[in-house]
Design an enzyme around this catalytic site. Structure first.
Site, PDB file in Angstrom:
ATOM      1  N   GLU A 151       6.531  18.768 -27.931  1.00 21.91           N
ATOM      2  CA  GLU A 151       6.073  17.490 -28.502  1.00 21.91           C
ATOM      3  C   GLU A 151       5.739  17.754 -29.957  1.00 21.91           C
ATOM      4  O   GLU A 151       5.085  18.737 -30.267  1.00 21.91           O
ATOM      5  CB  GLU A 151       4.826  16.986 -27.747  1.00 21.91           C
ATOM      6  CG  GLU A 151       5.139  16.517 -26.353  1.00 21.91           C
ATOM      7  CD  GLU A 151       3.922  15.942 -25.619  1.00 21.91           C
ATOM      8  OE1 GLU A 151       2.849  15.776 -26.247  1.00 21.91           O
ATOM      9  OE2 GLU A 151       4.041  15.697 -24.422  1.00 21.91           O
TER      10      GLU A 151
ATOM     11  N   HIS B 275       3.619  10.304 -25.578  1.00 19.69           N
ATOM     12  CA  HIS B 275       2.336  10.768 -25.039  1.00 19.69           C
ATOM     13  C   HIS B 275       1.229   9.754 -25.320  1.00 19.69           C
ATOM     14  O   HIS B 275       0.216  10.059 -25.954  1.00 19.69           O
ATOM     15  CB  HIS B 275       1.984  12.123 -25.647  1.00 19.69           C
ATOM     16  CG  HIS B 275       1.048  12.912 -24.790  1.00 19.69           C
ATOM     17  ND1 HIS B 275       1.111  14.283 -24.677  1.00 19.69           N
ATOM     18  CD2 HIS B 275       0.018  12.532 -24.008  1.00 19.69           C
ATOM     19  CE1 HIS B 275       0.146  14.706 -23.878  1.00 19.69           C
ATOM     20  NE2 HIS B 275      -0.534  13.663 -23.456  1.00 19.69           N
TER      21      HIS B 275
ATOM     22  N   ARG C 245       2.451  16.722 -18.011  1.00 19.45           N
ATOM     23  CA  ARG C 245       2.692  17.644 -19.132  1.00 19.45           C
ATOM     24  C   ARG C 245       4.180  17.941 -19.190  1.00 19.45           C
ATOM     25  O   ARG C 245       4.838  18.137 -18.148  1.00 19.45           O
ATOM     26  CB  ARG C 245       1.902  18.950 -18.935  1.00 19.45           C
ATOM     27  CG  ARG C 245       0.404  18.819 -19.247  1.00 19.45           C
ATOM     28  CD  ARG C 245       0.133  18.616 -20.721  1.00 19.45           C
ATOM     29  NE  ARG C 245      -1.294  18.556 -21.060  1.00 19.45           N
ATOM     30  CZ  ARG C 245      -1.992  17.419 -21.107  1.00 19.45           C
ATOM     31  NH1 ARG C 245      -1.406  16.255 -20.804  1.00 19.45           N
ATOM     32  NH2 ARG C 245      -3.279  17.427 -21.440  1.00 19.45           N
TER      33      ARG C 245
HETATM   34  N1  LIG Z   1       0.246  11.254 -20.602  1.00 18.26           N
HETATM   35  C1  LIG Z   1      -1.056  11.263 -20.883  1.00 18.26           C
HETATM   36  O1  LIG Z   1      -1.503  10.771 -21.930  1.00 18.26           O
HETATM   37  C2  LIG Z   1      -2.033  11.863 -19.888  1.00 18.26           C
HETATM   38  C3  LIG Z   1      -3.284  11.257 -19.747  1.00 18.26           C
HETATM   39  C4  LIG Z   1      -4.183  11.824 -18.821  1.00 18.26           C
HETATM   40  C5  LIG Z   1      -3.808  12.933 -18.060  1.00 18.26           C
HETATM   41  N2  LIG Z   1      -2.583  13.491 -18.249  1.00 18.26           N
HETATM   42  C6  LIG Z   1      -2.191  14.642 -17.443  1.00 18.26           C
HETATM   43  O2  LIG Z   1      -2.319  14.277 -16.074  1.00 18.26           O
HETATM   44  C7  LIG Z   1      -2.913  15.365 -15.362  1.00 18.26           C
HETATM   45  C8  LIG Z   1      -3.610  14.857 -14.115  1.00 18.26           C
HETATM   46  O3  LIG Z   1      -4.783  14.171 -14.460  1.00 18.26           O
HETATM   47  P1  LIG Z   1      -5.769  13.729 -13.253  1.00 18.26           P
HETATM   48  O4  LIG Z   1      -7.013  13.168 -13.847  1.00 18.26           O
HETATM   49  O5  LIG Z   1      -5.008  12.928 -12.244  1.00 18.26           O
HETATM   50  O6  LIG Z   1      -6.112  15.159 -12.626  1.00 18.26           O
HETATM   51  P2  LIG Z   1      -6.501  15.527 -11.134  1.00 18.26           P
HETATM   52  O7  LIG Z   1      -7.075  16.889 -11.186  1.00 18.26           O
HETATM   53  O8  LIG Z   1      -7.286  14.414 -10.530  1.00 18.26           O
HETATM   54  O9  LIG Z   1      -5.092  15.571 -10.371  1.00 18.26           O
HETATM   55  C9  LIG Z   1      -4.216  16.655 -10.497  1.00 18.26           C
HETATM   56  C10 LIG Z   1      -3.615  16.899  -9.124  1.00 18.26           C
HETATM   57  O10 LIG Z   1      -2.611  17.908  -9.222  1.00 18.26           O
HETATM   58  C11 LIG Z   1      -2.648  18.648  -8.023  1.00 18.26           C
HETATM   59  N3  LIG Z   1      -2.002  19.947  -8.205  1.00 18.26           N
HETATM   60  C12 LIG Z   1      -2.380  20.962  -9.007  1.00 18.26           C
HETATM   61  N4  LIG Z   1      -1.561  22.011  -8.844  1.00 18.26           N
HETATM   62  C13 LIG Z   1      -0.641  21.633  -7.918  1.00 18.26           C
HETATM   63  C14 LIG Z   1       0.469  22.266  -7.313  1.00 18.26           C
HETATM   64  N5  LIG Z   1       0.799  23.510  -7.644  1.00 18.26           N
HETATM   65  N6  LIG Z   1       1.198  21.587  -6.394  1.00 18.26           N
HETATM   66  C15 LIG Z   1       0.857  20.308  -6.063  1.00 18.26           C
HETATM   67  N7  LIG Z   1      -0.198  19.645  -6.592  1.00 18.26           N
HETATM   68  C16 LIG Z   1      -0.927  20.320  -7.513  1.00 18.26           C
HETATM   69  C17 LIG Z   1      -4.116  18.784  -7.687  1.00 18.26           C
HETATM   70  O11 LIG Z   1      -4.291  19.059  -6.307  1.00 18.26           O
HETATM   71  C18 LIG Z   1      -4.644  17.400  -8.093  1.00 18.26           C
HETATM   72  O12 LIG Z   1      -4.714  16.524  -6.986  1.00 18.26           O
HETATM   73  C19 LIG Z   1      -3.826  16.015 -16.394  1.00 18.26           C
HETATM   74  O13 LIG Z   1      -4.082  17.368 -16.093  1.00 18.26           O
HETATM   75  C20 LIG Z   1      -3.033  15.867 -17.681  1.00 18.26           C
HETATM   76  O14 LIG Z   1      -2.206  16.993 -17.855  1.00 18.26           O
HETATM   77  C21 LIG Z   1      -1.685  12.990 -19.135  1.00 18.26           C
HETATM   78  O1  LIG Z   2      -4.773  15.140 -20.777  1.00 23.54           O
HETATM   79  C1  LIG Z   2      -4.965  14.032 -21.304  1.00 23.54           C
HETATM   80  O2  LIG Z   2      -6.000  13.358 -21.177  1.00 23.54           O
HETATM   81  C2  LIG Z   2      -3.896  13.434 -22.161  1.00 23.54           C
HETATM   82  O3  LIG Z   2      -2.717  14.142 -22.070  1.00 23.54           O
HETATM   83  C3  LIG Z   2      -4.355  13.338 -23.575  1.00 23.54           C
HETATM   84  O4  LIG Z   2      -4.354  14.610 -24.101  1.00 23.54           O
END
Ligand SMILES: NC(=O)c1ccc[n+]([C@@H]2O[C@H](COP(=O)([O-])OP(=O)(O)OC[C@H]3O[C@@H](n4cnc5c(N)ncnc54)[C@H](O)[C@@H]3O)[C@@H](O)[C@H]2O)c1
Ligand SMILES: O=C(O)[C@H](O)CO
Length: 331
Positions: A266, A285, A237
């Site tokens: 964004e 994104h 994010r």
């Molecule tokens: N760019 C994109 O299009 C896109 C796509 C999918 C996800 N995302 C983003 O990626 C993020 C992660 O997705 P995911 O499926 O891997 O989630 P996830 O929950 O599997 O992983 C998130 C990790 O962050 C860690 N975390 C949370 N707070 C923390 C802190 N204060 N210090 C250290 N670590 C911390 C958690 O322990 C966890 O392991 C989503 O929340 C989303 O914001 C972006």
């Molecule tokens: O969180 C996600 O899956 C991506 O950022 C799309 O919004």
């Protein structure tokens, strides 16, 4: 049961829901709906199939407290007031796992592209400025065998770590809310505190969710502690990095480069200084933006709607306390 879909989705998914007797109304647009329009549409529906970002705040929840469910087409849920949804007894689902690899691919792409200034070099060609670069002009840096630091080693972070180790023999260090034993055993990943993550990473990639604790976690103080030869990557994010501080860190040479798939705000404005820097790559994104992944996300969302229709718990429920017998909120 009536479903409102807030933006265009594959027709196959609509037909899949209609096969169950659901009445599906779809906003046939790719644009984000204004909150008042979304509220009005949801007043005539039982379930919201929310596509992309939206203002699903306390005002929305109060206005649409009749909803039997909200399904998201994202794994991140920082754009929804989950406490309010739970208060009104509205179950919310997201789309984890199905997008982990495509998003990790995007981080990997940005890591490699940034290390070679690829987006800048491509812009030079488009501007007719392709010249036989001097032997030492606009050189990139190597990532083979270097250290990849992951902030937030969850589903996506783990996929990136696997790729980076396999493809470039990178050493993996990470900071997380908890230890990730799978990464440690599979990839010999090493848990480090935040300070060591900053000082030891050659590439630092952000994969945490956005929370009050992670917001602006990467700021002036953080960038100063990173290697001057390091690359900062963020596909999580935009608000997890402080963008003005990132711009200054790059201008001052405190870090070597940056690759972003998420920005703050964004969309990024065209006059943003980051877009003029040769050592910065920015994408709009698109982490989950592949045919296969978007179809999979839409299908996950549809299956959660079917669960509600059948009176079952959502498989990808985010606010599971909504199913508790005793919970704060609507009796
Ligand atoms: N760019 C994109 O299009 C896109 C796509 C999918 C996800 N995302 C983003 O990626 C993020 C992660 O997705 P995911 O499926 O891997 O989630 P996830 O929950 O599997 O992983 C998130 C990790 O962050 C860690 N975390 C949370 N707070 C923390 C802190 N204060 N210090 C250290 N670590 C911390 C958690 O322990 C966890 O392991 C989503 O929340 C989303 O914001 C972006
Ligand atoms: O969180 C996600 O899956 C991506 O950022 C799309 O919004």
């Amino acid at each position: 049961m009536k479903v409102f879909v807030s933006r265009r989705i594959p027709g196959e998914v609509i037909r899949f829901m209609e096969q169950y007797g659901l009445e599906v109304t779809c906003n046939d647009s790719d644009e984000r709906m204004q909150q008042n329009d979304l509220i009005e549409a949801c007043k005539k529906a039982d379930i919201l199939f929310n596509v992309g970002s939206a203002d699903l705040d306390a005002r929305f929840m109060e206005s649409c407290q009749h909803l039997k469910g909200i399904v998201l087409t994202s794994v991140g849920y920082d754009h929804i007031d989950l406490n309010s949804a739970t208060y009104y007894g509205i179950p919310v689902s997201n789309t984890p796992d199905v997008l982990s690899k495509s998003t990790a691919d995007t981080a990997f792409l940005l890591m490699l592209a940034t290390s070679r200034k690829a987006f800048y070099q491509a812009r030079q060609i488009e501007k007719g400025a392709w010249k036989n670069n001097g032997f030492l002009d606009e050189l990139g840096i190597e990532i083979n065998g270097k250290t990849l630091g992951i902030y937030g080693l969850g589903r996506i972070g783990l996929e990136l770590a696997k790729m980076a180790k396999d493809a470039f023999g990178m050493k993996i260090i990470y900071n997380n809310r908890s230890r990730n034993m799978e990464a440690e055993q599979l990839l010999n990943a090493r848990y480090v505190d935040f300070g060591e993550l900053l000082s030891q990473s050659d590439v630092l990639s952000v994969h945490s969710n956005l929370t009050p604790e992670t917001q602006y976690r990467f700021n002036r103080d953080s960038f100063r502690k990173m290697k001057k030869t390091s690359i900062f990557i963020n596909t999580a994010r935009g608000k997890i990095h402080h963008e003005p501080d990132l711009i200054n860190a790059l201008k001052e040479g405190e870090i070597w480069g940056a690759g972003l798939d998420v920005t703050d705000p964004e969309p990024m404005l065209p006059d943003n200084p980051l877009l003029q820097m040769s050592n910065v790559c920015v994408l709009p994104h698109i982490g989950s933006a592949t045919i296969e992944t978007r179809m999979a996300m839409a299908n996950v969302a549809a299956h959660n709607i079917i669960a509600v229709f059948r009176g079952e718990k959502m498989p990808q429920i985010v606010n599971k306390e909504v199913y508790d017998e005793v919970r704060p909120g609507k009796i």
